[in-house]
Write a protein that holds these residues in place. Sequence first.
Motif, PDB file in Angstrom:
ATOM      1  N   LEU A  47       0.996  -1.736  -0.248  1.00  0.00           N
ATOM      2  CA  LEU A  47      -0.071  -0.100  -0.232  1.00  0.00           C
ATOM      3  C   LEU A  47       0.673   0.928  -0.026  1.00  0.00           C
ATOM      4  O   LEU A  47       0.702   2.528  -0.565  1.00  0.00           O
ATOM      5  N   ARG A  48       2.384   1.003   0.942  1.00  0.00           N
ATOM      6  CA  ARG A  48       3.071   2.572   0.979  1.00  0.00           C
ATOM      7  C   ARG A  48       3.674   2.726  -0.099  1.00  0.00           C
ATOM      8  O   ARG A  48       3.250   3.386  -0.566  1.00  0.00           O
ATOM      9  N   GLN A  49       4.235   1.515  -1.175  1.00  0.00           N
ATOM     10  CA  GLN A  49       4.303   1.381  -2.136  1.00  0.00           C
ATOM     11  C   GLN A  49       3.960   2.029  -2.986  1.00  0.00           C
ATOM     12  O   GLN A  49       4.078   2.819  -4.549  1.00  0.00           O
ATOM     13  N   ALA A  50       2.511   1.837  -3.588  1.00  0.00           N
ATOM     14  CA  ALA A  50       1.627   2.333  -4.563  1.00  0.00           C
ATOM     15  C   ALA A  50       1.411   3.808  -4.096  1.00  0.00           C
ATOM     16  O   ALA A  50       1.147   5.004  -5.356  1.00  0.00           O
ATOM     17  N   LEU A  51       1.303   3.849  -2.965  1.00  0.00           N
ATOM     18  CA  LEU A  51       0.601   5.912  -2.572  1.00  0.00           C
ATOM     19  C   LEU A  51       1.810   6.461  -2.995  1.00  0.00           C
ATOM     20  O   LEU A  51       1.492   7.398  -3.757  1.00  0.00           O
ATOM     21  N   ARG A  52       2.970   5.984  -2.701  1.00  0.00           N
ATOM     22  CA  ARG A  52       4.659   7.040  -3.389  1.00  0.00           C
ATOM     23  C   ARG A  52       4.461   7.144  -4.587  1.00  0.00           C
ATOM     24  O   ARG A  52       4.985   7.546  -5.245  1.00  0.00           O
ATOM     25  N   ARG A  53       4.080   5.887  -5.874  1.00  0.00           N
ATOM     26  CA  ARG A  53       3.985   6.497  -6.866  1.00  0.00           C
ATOM     27  C   ARG A  53       2.968   6.904  -7.941  1.00  0.00           C
ATOM     28  O   ARG A  53       3.280   7.295  -8.916  1.00  0.00           O
ATOM     29  N   PHE A  54       1.786   5.844  -7.304  1.00  0.00           N
ATOM     30  CA  PHE A  54       0.643   7.548  -7.487  1.00  0.00           C
ATOM     31  C   PHE A  54       0.902   8.722  -8.293  1.00  0.00           C
ATOM     32  O   PHE A  54       1.418   8.850  -7.497  1.00  0.00           O
ATOM     33  N   PRO A  55       0.174   9.176  -8.769  1.00  0.00           N
ATOM     34  CA  PRO A  55      -1.014   8.479  -9.532  1.00  0.00           C
ATOM     35  C   PRO A  55      -0.430   7.368 -10.754  1.00  0.00           C
ATOM     36  O   PRO A  55      -1.061   7.132 -11.762  1.00  0.00           O
ATOM     37  N   GLY A  56       0.575   6.620 -10.726  1.00  0.00           N
ATOM     38  CA  GLY A  56       1.332   5.937 -11.872  1.00  0.00           C
ATOM     39  C   GLY A  56       2.618   6.438 -12.830  1.00  0.00           C
ATOM     40  O   GLY A  56       1.857   7.595 -12.424  1.00  0.00           O
TER      41      GLY A  56
END
Lengths: 57, 192
Positions: A47-56
């Motif tokens: 979850l953390r990694q995904a949010l740091r990369r958001f919006p992709g």
Amino acid sequence: MKTCKEVHRLVIEGQDRRLPLSQRIAVRMHLLLCDACRRFEAQMELLRQALRRFPGD
Amino acid sequence: MADDNFDSELNRLRPTLLRFAVLQLRDEQAAEDAVQDTLLAAFEGRARFAGRAQLKTWVVAILKNKIVDRIRQRSREAPLPEVGEYACESEEFDALFAADGHWQEPPADWGDPAKALEQGRFYEVLELCMKALPENLARVFLMREILEMETDEICKELAISSSNCWVVLYRARMRLRECLQLRWFGEGAEAE
């Protein structure tokens, strides 16, 4: 020995502040023995990694 | 990159930037203003960009700063609602555990993170899940995770106690986990 219920909270708290050493050790010990909480920890990390990369890309 | 070209590249990013800003500011007009400032700042700073990073990454970083500025300004002008609103229902997720503190249903294996993180569609589902968070959770959580502010700084900025901050962050993480499990990782969800 801490319960899963206590450990899941500490895993989350550990993402937002540095836990005292004794608690960090207790969490590590629990995670060594508990597959379910290890998966929970991996979920929180994803979850953390995904949010740091958001919006992709 | 020629100026015209740079300008059109920037404009191509506008819809993404706007969605990103709306998500965090929950206010179309404020989001529009933040994006406008960002595009202007990016255009003015184009000499500094020089193609070092990906354009999008660079512009999103500028936008994050503009959003933080607006959040600061807003929290000075209109403090957040009563603290009590945050603290209630810390038992919300107690049902996940049996009386002896074990998981009722052990968390699922989400597999290799890289697999999800490489899929554009995953971020759309993540965005849906963030939109579903109540505003008071979302604001604190997004400051923490997307704007990457320190927890102490957020509490101070929003004038909420640190114990409330922990509760809010806990609940936001648990809700997002639940939502992703349901909509991405779960059986019948759309992940490959």
